[in-house]
Design an enzyme around this catalytic site. Sequence first.
Site, PDB file in Angstrom:
ATOM      1  N   ARG A   1     -72.809  97.740  34.173  1.00 63.40           N
ATOM      2  CA  ARG A   1     -73.687  96.538  34.543  1.00 63.40           C
ATOM      3  C   ARG A   1     -74.002  96.417  35.942  1.00 63.40           C
ATOM      4  O   ARG A   1     -73.351  97.116  36.786  1.00 63.40           O
ATOM      5  CB  ARG A   1     -73.134  95.149  33.852  1.00 63.40           C
ATOM      6  CG  ARG A   1     -73.246  95.114  32.571  1.00 63.40           C
ATOM      7  CD  ARG A   1     -72.538  93.898  31.720  1.00 63.40           C
ATOM      8  NE  ARG A   1     -71.112  94.075  32.020  1.00 63.40           N
ATOM      9  CZ  ARG A   1     -70.256  93.134  31.654  1.00 63.40           C
ATOM     10  NH1 ARG A   1     -70.674  91.880  31.327  1.00 63.40           N
ATOM     11  NH2 ARG A   1     -68.815  93.249  31.814  1.00 63.40           N
TER      12      ARG A   1
ATOM     13  N   TYR B   1     -68.143  86.907  37.654  1.00 63.97           N
ATOM     14  CA  TYR B   1     -67.157  86.587  36.798  1.00 63.97           C
ATOM     15  C   TYR B   1     -65.901  86.893  37.480  1.00 63.97           C
ATOM     16  O   TYR B   1     -65.524  87.957  38.126  1.00 63.97           O
ATOM     17  CB  TYR B   1     -67.035  87.397  35.487  1.00 63.97           C
ATOM     18  CG  TYR B   1     -68.238  87.072  34.576  1.00 63.97           C
ATOM     19  CD1 TYR B   1     -68.341  86.137  33.858  1.00 63.97           C
ATOM     20  CD2 TYR B   1     -69.112  88.000  34.348  1.00 63.97           C
ATOM     21  CE1 TYR B   1     -69.325  85.540  32.876  1.00 63.97           C
ATOM     22  CE2 TYR B   1     -70.207  87.877  33.364  1.00 63.97           C
ATOM     23  CZ  TYR B   1     -70.575  86.443  32.752  1.00 63.97           C
ATOM     24  OH  TYR B   1     -71.312  86.119  31.882  1.00 63.97           O
TER      25      TYR B   1
ATOM     26  N   ASP C   1     -61.445  76.915  13.114  1.00 67.62           N
ATOM     27  CA  ASP C   1     -61.560  75.991  14.408  1.00 67.62           C
ATOM     28  C   ASP C   1     -61.037  74.675  14.381  1.00 67.62           C
ATOM     29  O   ASP C   1     -60.483  74.388  12.974  1.00 67.62           O
ATOM     30  CB  ASP C   1     -63.272  75.978  14.667  1.00 67.62           C
ATOM     31  CG  ASP C   1     -63.545  75.558  16.238  1.00 67.62           C
ATOM     32  OD1 ASP C   1     -63.608  76.464  17.045  1.00 67.62           O
ATOM     33  OD2 ASP C   1     -63.151  74.390  16.789  1.00 67.62           O
TER      34      ASP C   1
ATOM     35  N   SER D   1     -58.351  74.580  11.567  1.00 68.92           N
ATOM     36  CA  SER D   1     -57.194  75.328  11.994  1.00 68.92           C
ATOM     37  C   SER D   1     -55.926  74.557  12.251  1.00 68.92           C
ATOM     38  O   SER D   1     -55.933  74.012  13.363  1.00 68.92           O
ATOM     39  CB  SER D   1     -57.887  76.262  13.441  1.00 68.92           C
ATOM     40  OG  SER D   1     -56.666  77.179  13.711  1.00 68.92           O
TER      41      SER D   1
ATOM     42  N   VAL E   1     -61.296  82.614  20.994  1.00 68.83           N
ATOM     43  CA  VAL E   1     -60.516  81.211  21.661  1.00 68.83           C
ATOM     44  C   VAL E   1     -60.840  81.198  23.302  1.00 68.83           C
ATOM     45  O   VAL E   1     -60.783  81.995  23.887  1.00 68.83           O
ATOM     46  CB  VAL E   1     -59.265  81.046  21.555  1.00 68.83           C
ATOM     47  CG1 VAL E   1     -58.740  79.724  21.972  1.00 68.83           C
ATOM     48  CG2 VAL E   1     -58.858  81.240  19.936  1.00 68.83           C
ATOM     49  N   LEU E   2     -61.293  80.110  23.552  1.00 62.60           N
ATOM     50  CA  LEU E   2     -61.734  79.911  25.010  1.00 62.60           C
ATOM     51  C   LEU E   2     -61.227  78.363  25.377  1.00 62.60           C
ATOM     52  O   LEU E   2     -61.646  77.323  24.701  1.00 62.60           O
ATOM     53  CB  LEU E   2     -63.028  80.089  25.108  1.00 62.60           C
ATOM     54  CG  LEU E   2     -63.521  79.746  26.774  1.00 62.60           C
ATOM     55  CD1 LEU E   2     -62.909  80.644  27.665  1.00 62.60           C
ATOM     56  CD2 LEU E   2     -65.084  79.752  26.725  1.00 62.60           C
TER      57      LEU E   2
ATOM     58  N   VAL F   1     -61.270  89.209  22.041  1.00 65.54           N
ATOM     59  CA  VAL F   1     -62.354  88.825  22.819  1.00 65.54           C
ATOM     60  C   VAL F   1     -61.775  88.096  23.924  1.00 65.54           C
ATOM     61  O   VAL F   1     -62.372  88.050  25.020  1.00 65.54           O
ATOM     62  CB  VAL F   1     -63.696  88.345  22.274  1.00 65.54           C
ATOM     63  CG1 VAL F   1     -64.640  88.299  23.133  1.00 65.54           C
ATOM     64  CG2 VAL F   1     -63.926  89.429  21.045  1.00 65.54           C
TER      65      VAL F   1
ATOM     66  N   ALA G   1     -61.545  94.596  28.245  1.00 66.00           N
ATOM     67  CA  ALA G   1     -61.630  93.366  28.901  1.00 66.00           C
ATOM     68  C   ALA G   1     -63.153  93.271  29.614  1.00 66.00           C
ATOM     69  O   ALA G   1     -63.573  92.208  30.039  1.00 66.00           O
ATOM     70  CB  ALA G   1     -60.798  93.306  30.153  1.00 66.00           C
TER      71      ALA G   1
ATOM     72  N   MET H   1     -66.169  94.237  27.368  1.00 65.95           N
ATOM     73  CA  MET H   1     -66.696  94.639  26.191  1.00 65.95           C
ATOM     74  C   MET H   1     -68.329  94.928  26.342  1.00 65.95           C
ATOM     75  O   MET H   1     -68.854  95.918  26.100  1.00 65.95           O
ATOM     76  CB  MET H   1     -66.483  93.828  25.187  1.00 65.95           C
ATOM     77  CG  MET H   1     -65.100  94.101  24.482  1.00 65.95           C
ATOM     78  SD  MET H   1     -64.998  92.812  23.064  1.00 65.95           S
ATOM     79  CE  MET H   1     -66.020  93.472  21.778  1.00 65.95           C
TER      80      MET H   1
END
Length: 372
Positions: A15, A94, A198, A220, A239-240, A267, A299, A301
């Site tokens: 990228r 990022y 979730d 969850s 999960v974030l 992810v 890391a 993707m």
Amino acid sequence: MIIGVPKEIKNHEYRVGMVPASVRELTIRGHQVLVETQAGIGIGCTDQDYVDAGAEIIGSAEGVFAQADMIVKVKEPQAVERAMLRPGQILFTYLHLAPDAPQTEDLVKSGAICIAYETVTDARGGLPLLAPMSEVAGRMSIQAGAQALEKSNQGRGMLLGGVPGVEPAKVVVIGGGMVGRNAALMAVGMGADVTILDRNVNVLRELNNQFENRAKVIYSTAEALEQHVLEADLVIGGVLIPGAAAPKLVTRDHIAKMKPGAAIVDVAIDQGGCVETSKPTTHQDPVYIVDDVVHYCVANMPGAVPRTSTFALNNATLPYIIALAEKGYAKALLDDAHLMNGLNVMDGKVTCREVAEALDYPYFNPNELVKA
């Protein structure tokens, strides 16, 4: 302002921080854009494309970093790049600092103004600069998981959707956010047996309305998570917690009890991973085995589909790049509380509470540091 776009140097990262169309938006406003030679080649954009957009081509990353007031990238700066940052220089990319002590230490030492895409917010409580890559990564996770289940990768030898008369694979998606719902969308489309976990009841309602009877939507708890993970053929970790290290929801004990040849795509690995046995991998060597479970933990993707990813990312980042260039970082941050939330490190101080807590740094309120 002089904006610099270096070529990405992370393993198999194709990228680029700005596409030619984005460069043109800056140059027609009177800003100077420096692009390292061949920076856009991975997305099919030549140096001439950037020249036609008004950019100046620079022969090395050192030249870009030395001259630019603001560096626009995609992935976190590698050690050699961090060494080129200087006090007062803006870094917009990022960062994912919470699980990355060496990077945080270097950025603190640099004195640069470091704004992280992944913690910029919006009025709806979303993460607008993370969302496009989460969409890509969520969809890619099912492609990666399907390959990980193939016998040649030491998987169970299952086709996700099965065939008439043969059960499809059971896919368990942990987290119903942007990654999770895109992963589920792809898995449902391929005919898999999909379960989404979730803890947000409103999210569960939205997912239930979206998928109707095509996916099971489960609240969850520790018990529910263990049950479904142990039954799964493929687990997607999505999960974030914005800015913070991901919680380790899938434990080493869970892994030991999973089906031999089952697969996990974590992810959340950018933020340290939500699986206890996860460790970052690259597109060059994406999988490894723990207790007969195939782990895919790349890391970056979206770097595997750089053209799609770069254009999607630029659509989201361009308004912020323009604001930073037009106003300067201080006024841009003070005018936009959501952009201010992206400030992670400034003048040697950590300004993101989650990063400070994860890595034991003093936390400084960015609103008190940034002066007009």
